[in-house]
Design an enzyme around this catalytic site. Structure first.
Site, PDB file in Angstrom:
ATOM      1  N   ASP A 128      -4.227 -15.717   2.548  1.00 29.15           N
ATOM      2  CA  ASP A 128      -3.170 -14.805   2.135  1.00 29.15           C
ATOM      3  C   ASP A 128      -2.996 -14.732   0.619  1.00 29.15           C
ATOM      4  OD1 ASP A 128      -2.415 -14.146   4.799  1.00 29.15           O
ATOM      5  OD2 ASP A 128      -1.557 -16.142   4.963  1.00 29.15           O
TER       6      ASP A 128
ATOM      7  N   HIS B  58       3.128 -18.172   8.159  1.00 32.92           N
ATOM      8  CA  HIS B  58       1.869 -17.717   8.782  1.00 32.92           C
ATOM      9  C   HIS B  58       1.489 -16.364   8.151  1.00 32.92           C
ATOM     10  CE1 HIS B  58      -1.280 -17.411  11.627  1.00 32.92           C
ATOM     11  NE2 HIS B  58      -0.620 -17.049  12.720  1.00 32.92           N
TER      12      HIS B  58
ATOM     13  N   ARG C  19     -12.125 -17.436   3.852  1.00 35.82           N
ATOM     14  CA  ARG C  19     -11.623 -16.059   3.936  1.00 35.82           C
ATOM     15  C   ARG C  19     -11.077 -15.630   2.568  1.00 35.82           C
ATOM     16  NH1 ARG C  19      -7.437 -16.856   8.717  1.00 35.82           N
ATOM     17  NH2 ARG C  19      -6.889 -18.543   7.285  1.00 35.82           N
TER      18      ARG C  19
ATOM     19  N   HIS D 257      -2.704 -25.363   4.030  1.00 29.59           N
ATOM     20  CA  HIS D 257      -3.123 -24.996   5.388  1.00 29.59           C
ATOM     21  C   HIS D 257      -2.956 -26.191   6.308  1.00 29.59           C
ATOM     22  CE1 HIS D 257      -5.468 -23.288   8.685  1.00 29.59           C
ATOM     23  NE2 HIS D 257      -5.167 -22.132   8.131  1.00 29.59           N
TER      24      HIS D 257
HETATM   25  N1  HAX Z   1       3.953 -25.021  -1.357  1.00 28.05           N
HETATM   26  C1  HAX Z   1       4.885 -26.013  -1.341  1.00 28.05           C
HETATM   27  N2  HAX Z   1       4.875 -27.032  -0.478  1.00 28.05           N
HETATM   28  C2  HAX Z   1       3.843 -27.080   0.374  1.00 28.05           C
HETATM   29  C3  HAX Z   1       2.830 -26.121   0.405  1.00 28.05           C
HETATM   30  C4  HAX Z   1       2.910 -25.041  -0.504  1.00 28.05           C
HETATM   31  N3  HAX Z   1       2.019 -24.054  -0.526  1.00 28.05           N
HETATM   32  N4  HAX Z   1       1.954 -26.439   1.379  1.00 28.05           N
HETATM   33  C5  HAX Z   1       2.430 -27.574   1.957  1.00 28.05           C
HETATM   34  N5  HAX Z   1       3.568 -27.945   1.356  1.00 28.05           N
HETATM   35  C6  HAX Z   1       4.458 -29.052   1.722  1.00 28.05           C
HETATM   36  C7  HAX Z   1       5.014 -28.778   3.113  1.00 28.05           C
HETATM   37  O1  HAX Z   1       6.102 -27.860   3.073  1.00 28.05           O
HETATM   38  C8  HAX Z   1       5.386 -30.163   3.571  1.00 28.05           C
HETATM   39  O2  HAX Z   1       6.618 -30.479   2.958  1.00 28.05           O
HETATM   40  P1  HAX Z   1       7.715 -31.364   3.739  1.00 28.05           P
HETATM   41  O3  HAX Z   1       7.066 -32.697   3.967  1.00 28.05           O
HETATM   42  O4  HAX Z   1       8.870 -31.381   2.816  1.00 28.05           O
HETATM   43  O5  HAX Z   1       7.993 -30.641   5.024  1.00 28.05           O
HETATM   44  C9  HAX Z   1       4.299 -31.020   2.941  1.00 28.05           C
HETATM   45  O6  HAX Z   1       3.754 -30.252   1.854  1.00 28.05           O
HETATM   46  C10 HAX Z   1       3.176 -31.371   3.887  1.00 28.05           C
HETATM   47  O7  HAX Z   1       2.691 -30.182   4.464  1.00 28.05           O
HETATM   48  P2  HAX Z   1       1.185 -30.090   4.999  1.00 28.05           P
HETATM   49  O8  HAX Z   1       1.013 -31.101   6.064  1.00 28.05           O
HETATM   50  O9  HAX Z   1       0.250 -30.096   3.866  1.00 28.05           O
HETATM   51  O10 HAX Z   1       1.148 -28.605   5.574  1.00 28.05           O
HETATM   52  P3  HAX Z   1       1.656 -28.093   6.993  1.00 28.05           P
HETATM   53  O11 HAX Z   1       0.547 -28.242   7.954  1.00 28.05           O
HETATM   54  O12 HAX Z   1       2.973 -28.689   7.350  1.00 28.05           O
HETATM   55  O13 HAX Z   1       1.931 -26.560   6.672  1.00 28.05           O
HETATM   56  C11 HAX Z   1       1.475 -24.450   5.733  1.00 28.05           C
HETATM   57  C12 HAX Z   1       0.879 -25.658   6.430  1.00 28.05           C
HETATM   58  C13 HAX Z   1       0.425 -23.368   5.670  1.00 28.05           C
HETATM   59  C14 HAX Z   1       2.656 -23.924   6.555  1.00 28.05           C
HETATM   60  C15 HAX Z   1       1.949 -24.853   4.310  1.00 28.05           C
HETATM   61  O14 HAX Z   1       0.837 -25.247   3.549  1.00 28.05           O
HETATM   62  C16 HAX Z   1       2.704 -23.762   3.604  1.00 28.05           C
HETATM   63  O15 HAX Z   1       3.908 -23.618   3.809  1.00 28.05           O
HETATM   64  N6  HAX Z   1       2.001 -22.912   2.761  1.00 28.05           N
HETATM   65  C17 HAX Z   1       2.635 -21.791   2.117  1.00 28.05           C
HETATM   66  C18 HAX Z   1       2.792 -20.624   3.089  1.00 28.05           C
HETATM   67  C19 HAX Z   1       1.448 -20.004   3.421  1.00 28.05           C
HETATM   68  O16 HAX Z   1       0.649 -19.687   2.557  1.00 28.05           O
HETATM   69  N7  HAX Z   1       1.201 -19.787   4.723  1.00 28.05           N
HETATM   70  C20 HAX Z   1      -0.034 -19.154   5.207  1.00 28.05           C
HETATM   71  C21 HAX Z   1      -1.029 -20.174   5.745  1.00 28.05           C
HETATM   72  C22 HAX Z   1      -2.307 -19.542   6.251  1.00 28.05           C
HETATM   73  C23 HAX Z   1      -2.024 -18.719   7.439  1.00 28.05           C
HETATM   74  O17 HAX Z   1      -1.641 -19.151   8.504  1.00 28.05           O
HETATM   75  N8  HAX Z   1      -2.133 -17.468   7.272  1.00 28.05           N
HETATM   76  O18 HAX Z   1      -1.697 -16.645   8.227  1.00 28.05           O
END
Ligand code: HAX
Length: 442
Positions: A372, A270, A326, A317
């Site tokens: 971010d 997050h 953003r 996301h």
């Molecule tokens: N890098 C690598 N793998 C990623 C990814 C990324 N940036 N984004 C998604 N995935 C992977 C997930 O880890 C998940 O893998 P598993 O099946 O092995 O668990 C798969 O793709 C499906 O995920 P999703 O359904 O697309 O995404 P989620 O809703 O589960 O998660 C996240 C959303 C934001 C947590 C995820 O995209 C992520 O971890 N991004 C990187 C961290 C990040 O930038 N976080 C900030 C998000 C914005 C925010 O809240 N800001 O505060």
């Protein structure tokens, strides 16, 4: 003219019958169904929260009280001499749903000014914390320690009618938010500038005074305004907002709820992702000896991260399915003010190479950059290079949206949150009754 609180109360009284009618007459109407995937997989997309303060559309992004980011930045009153609107105006909009006039912005400014003094025991607590405490731990601790100031908690103890919960919650919201710029800047100066603090200038607006207390010159005041506005709210289901809502649903007061909200924000999936982006880029910079990588070189680093079972921070996301507006708003700022910044160039290469890689790997539902991916670049450029501080900035912004939501939560009498859990055995029993597993031929 009625003051802000009176105007807000008029709106609350107008709104309450809508919630009551939905609940009493239409409470039985189905909104959604829940799958096993949603139950195990973090409740994605289950419609089970209400907020009128912002709405996140997967395609177009966030609307604050109906306004997309470019509309918001254009409509809110601007700080004279700056490009960005007053944070005070955004807070007014989030609370009331109305775009404020300059006079209404001045009224909030005055409300914040009256409430901005931070009790000295907060400075003592921060000074007593271990020097290597994370700034988010310090920020959350400071907000939690302020809890003894809660007017809601005092009024509740004295016997408060349900209809009046919103009133001391509103007071707590303003009292707490008004102190956040000084607390955040104090943490920064304590941790990274040898405790050489800069006192607040009450004439300055929320963003301007924050920049002043940080000790960073123009246009960091505008950067701060933009940053606080963009991070303020993202409807109610994200971890920080939802945590705040959940904790407050037990009638824990604003301070307990905001501290909990910040603890959720401090997770790397997050809000901490803004720190992680810079940390990741710095790692690549070290390996490249400062040189900007070519697209092929950058692809190698991204693939290494993914092959190591780690996420690429700043991409993906849970709700959005396109580039985060953003991110775009900050990118626009970078293109105008820091087009030649080396870290901006890194981010630019990442923007080109990461989405195709994530798409090709076929896992991430959204390969596009989120807020971010871009935010640390701007901070870095203006000299705030201690990237473990970045999530605190996000936290100051997020508190604006969450606190406004909590006032409305209490005004509309939203209930204690208590979803139902199931055991794995129960899920297996439900699965056994289902006719066909997904992917199998019917
Ligand atoms: N890098 C690598 N793998 C990623 C990814 C990324 N940036 N984004 C998604 N995935 C992977 C997930 O880890 C998940 O893998 P598993 O099946 O092995 O668990 C798969 O793709 C499906 O995920 P999703 O359904 O697309 O995404 P989620 O809703 O589960 O998660 C996240 C959303 C934001 C947590 C995820 O995209 C992520 O971890 N991004 C990187 C961290 C990040 O930038 N976080 C900030 C998000 C914005 C925010 O809240 N800001 O505060």
């Amino acid at each position: 003219m009625p003051n802000l609180k009176e105007r807000l109360f008029t709106k609350i009284k107008e709104w309450r019958p809508r919630t009551t009618k939905l609940l009493k007459e239409f409470g039985h109407v189905k909104l959604d169904e829940v799958t096993i995937e949603q139950c195990i997989g973090g409740m994605r997309d289950i419609k089970s929260l209400v907020t009128d303060i912002s709405y996140l559309d997967p395609q177009e992004g966030i609307r604050f009280r109906g306004f997309l980011i470019p509309e918001l930045l254009q409509k809110l009153p601007k700080v004279p001499g700056g490009e960005m609107p007053y944070v005070e105006g955004l807070f007014y909009l989030l609370l009331t749903g109305d775009v404020p006039t300059q006079a209404e912005v001045a009224e909030i400014h005055e409300e914040f000014r009256k409430r901005a003094a931070v009790p000295t025991y907060i400075w003592d607590i921060l000074a007593a914390m271990p020097k290597d405490s994370h700034p988010m731990t310090m920020f959350s601790t400071a907000v939690l320690a302020l809890q003894k100031e809660s007017l809601f908690a005092k009024a509740y103890e004295g016997g408060l009618h349900k209809n009046d919960y919103w009133d001391p919650t509103y007071e707590d919201a303003l009292n707490c938010v008004a102190k956040l710029p000084a607390i955040a800047a104090h943490i920064y100066r304590l941790k990274y500038h040898g405790g050489k603090f800069i006192t607040s200038d009450p004439k300055l607006d929320f963003g301007g005074d924050f920049a002043h207390m940080m000790g960073v010159g123009k246009p960091y005041d505008d950067v701060s305004r933009l940053y606080f506005i963009l991070h303020s709210d993202h409807e109610s289901g994200n971890v920080s907002a939802h945590t705040g809502h959940l904790v407050a649903s037990a009638l824990s007061d604003m301070y307990y709820a905001l501290s909990a909200c910040l603890n959720g924000l401090a997770g790397p999936l997050h809000g901490l992702a803004n720190q992680e982006v810079l940390r990741w880029i710095q790692g690549v910079m070290d390996k490249m000896g400062g040189k900007i990588p070519t697209e092929d070189e950058m692809k190698k680093f991204v693939n290494e991260t993914l092959d190591g079972g780690q996420v690429v921070p700043g991409f993906g996301h849970a709700v959005l399915r396109k580039t985060d507006p953003r991110y775009s708003a900050q990118r626009e700022f970078c293109e105008k003010h820091l087009p030649n910044d080396p870290i901006f160039k890194y981010v630019d290469v990442l923007f080109k190479v990461v989405p195709p890689i994530l798409l090709a790997r076929g896992k991430a539902k959204n390969p596009w950059p989120n807020v971010d991916a871009q935010s640390g670049v701007i901070q870095w450029h203006y000299g705030v290079r201690e990237y473990d501080f970045y999530t605190v900035l996000f936290g100051v912004g997020r508190a604006l949206g969450v606190s406004a939501n909590l006032v409305w939560d209490r005004a509309l009498g939203y209930a204690l949150e208590r979803p139902k859990s199931m055991t794995t055995e129960m899920l297996e029993a439900v699965a056994a009754k289902a006719q066909t597993p997904a992917g199998a031929k019917a």
